[in-house]
Enzyme design. Structure first.
Site, mmCIF file in Angstrom:
data_model
loop_
_atom_site.group_PDB
_atom_site.id
_atom_site.type_symbol
_atom_site.label_atom_id
_atom_site.label_comp_id
_atom_site.label_asym_id
_atom_site.label_seq_id
_atom_site.Cartn_x
_atom_site.Cartn_y
_atom_site.Cartn_z
ATOM 1 N N HIS A 1 0.749 -1.180 0.061
ATOM 2 C CA HIS A 1 -0.063 -0.175 0.121
ATOM 3 C C HIS A 1 0.954 1.300 0.165
ATOM 4 O O HIS A 1 0.122 2.524 0.014
ATOM 5 C CB HIS A 1 -0.881 -0.016 1.183
ATOM 6 C CG HIS A 1 -2.146 0.607 0.935
ATOM 7 N ND1 HIS A 1 -2.408 1.471 -0.233
ATOM 8 C CD2 HIS A 1 -3.548 0.870 1.709
ATOM 9 C CE1 HIS A 1 -3.731 1.918 -0.036
ATOM 10 N NE2 HIS A 1 -4.276 1.407 0.916
ATOM 11 N N ASP B 1 -2.326 1.771 -4.600
ATOM 12 C CA ASP B 1 -3.697 1.804 -4.024
ATOM 13 C C ASP B 1 -4.545 1.156 -4.448
ATOM 14 O O ASP B 1 -4.405 0.255 -5.267
ATOM 15 C CB ASP B 1 -3.990 3.301 -4.229
ATOM 16 C CG ASP B 1 -3.303 4.406 -3.612
ATOM 17 O OD1 ASP B 1 -2.709 4.168 -2.444
ATOM 18 O OD2 ASP B 1 -2.725 5.501 -4.085
#
Length: 433
Positions: free
Chosen positions: A405, A409
């Site tokens: 992350h 995304d």
């Protein structure tokens, strides 16, 4: 008399050092050119090293379990076979003075003040730099290797247990104290392991299992993992494969498994979303032009290895099948070459092979995503036909994508996962081999 230097060979682009596993010859033994005289370990692969010439071994400079940089002289061989009058010695790294020219080629070890019998290898220094450890901090880590040598697992264990003290500010007006974004100190004791003498047993981790453990812990510490799931209908793909596997075997003498079909879909998905095929270098994102798909493969020992399908996007289905089968067979028979487990830019894991519905795979560093394929299972599903909604028996499968992350995304991860699913669901049943 001509003395030939027997050096640690280069065994892959990214390999800077190797561990000596076993000498098959001793000082004073006669060797033939191309005869295997040494076994070494690089990452998870054990390799045999042959003699560069015929002659007699007059000196061995490094011993079992020592880590040696590529290009370093391991031994000396008298190519004339004459040993009379020559000094024959077996020494350790710190007792050998390499020639000045050789010293320039191999990185000099950094001596550890708190442990004079050990040193910091280039690998340990590299890890320390990535983790922002000072030299003094690294030197304080107890070494579990031979002669107190600090090993990779020692550094990772230190990082895992390192404490970050809370820096509190005076609290006024009912404000909460500041932690300066640091982790709180904990005094929680390590849970006690109950061991029943005579009933329980202790199994020491082998070398590969230790490396896997270190790599998995490092990945979890490095990347904030997020996992997305997708269920797809692969009925057309399954029917096509079942209808063509026998003809494929006869025509190409190769098994047609689902793995090359999965690799093909992933390679196409990466071409559509190249930012999933990257690595993180501190504040920079390295976008890889090659699409090299690693295949997480279980070994008979129970350990795991990841052979790599290089340039998967440039191979047709037949080429992918041959490559996948060759790598799988080499994995099972412990014949993988060092370069065959290097350079992956994205990894897949077929957890369905073991009957798992889905999985939450751990990212194979330094990649930023890994895709798991669950078991293909027949179920009654509602489908839309020309007649409207109907219930039919369909072959269904879950995909699970774990991604980093920091740089991936939800939009990118979900879009890539959906695209791979589309390629599998929309497989053309008229595909010709």
């Amino acid at each position: 008399m001509p003395i030939v230097e027997f050096k640690m060979p280069k065994m892959g682009e990214s390999i800077a050092e190797a561990t000596i596993l076993n000498w098959l010859k001793s000082v004073g033994d006669t060797v033939a050119a191309e005869e295997t005289i040494l076994e070494v370990a690089t990452d998870k692969v054990d390799s045999e090293v042959a003699a560069p010439c015929s002659g007699v071994i007059t000196e061995i400079r490094f011993q079992k379990n020592e880590v040696v940089p590529v290009g370093t002289v391991l031994a000396l061989i008298d190519s004339d076979g004459a040993t009379e009058g020559k000094k024959i010695t077996i020494g350790k790294t710190e007792h050998v003075k390499a020639p000045a020219a050789e010293a320039k080629k191999s990185p000099a070890p950094v001596k550890v003040k708190s442990n004079p019998d050990a040193f910091l290898s280039p690998l340990i220094i590299s890890i320390a730099q990535k983790e922002n450890l000072s030299l003094e901090e690294v030197q304080s880590i107890p070494g579990s290797g031979a002669d107190g040598r600090i090993q990779k697992s020692d550094v990772f264990n230190y990082l895992k247990n390192r404490k970050y003290p809370i820096q509190r500010q005076p609290s006024t007006n009912n404000q909460q104290p500041s932690t300066n974004n640091q982790q709180p100190t904990t005094n929680y004791p390590k849970p006690k392991i109950n061991f029943v003498e005579g009933k329980d047993r202790i199994v020491e981790m082998d070398r590969m299992r230790k490396m896997i453990a270190d790599h998995m812990v490092y990945s979890k510490q490095t990347s904030p993992h997020v996992t997305s799931y997708l269920e797809i209908d692969v009925t057309d793909l399954v029917n096509w494969r079942n209808a063509n596997k026998d003809d494929f075997q006869k025509k190409y003498q190769e098994k047609l498994t689902f793995t090359p079909l999965f690799v093909d879909a992933v390679a196409k998905g990466i071409q559509d979303f190249p930012m999933i095929n990257v690595s993180v270098d501190e504040k920079n994102i390295i976008v890889h032009s090659d699409i090299n798909i690693g295949m997480a493969t279980a070994l008979p020992s129970g350990n795991l290895i990841v052979p790599v399908v290089k340039n998967a996007n440039e191979k047709n289905l037949v080429e992918l099948a041959k490559t996948v089968n060759q790598l799988a067979e080499s994995s099972r028979t412990n014949k993988l070459k060092p370069e065959e487990i290097q350079g992956s830019t994205f990894t897949i894991s077929n957890v369905g092979t073991f009957g798992s519905l889905m999985g939450t795979p751990i990212i194979n560093q330094p990649e930023v995503a890994i895709l798991a394929f669950g078991i293909i299972k027949k179920r009654a599903e509602v489908i839309t036909t020309e007649k409207g909604d109907e219930i039919a028996i369909r072959s269904m499968m879950f995909l699970s994508l774990s991604f980093d992350h920091r740089v991936v995304d939800g939009f990118l991860g979900g879009s890539f996962l959906r695209k791979v699913g589309d390629y599998l669901e929309q497989f053309d049943p008229k595909t010709q081999l």
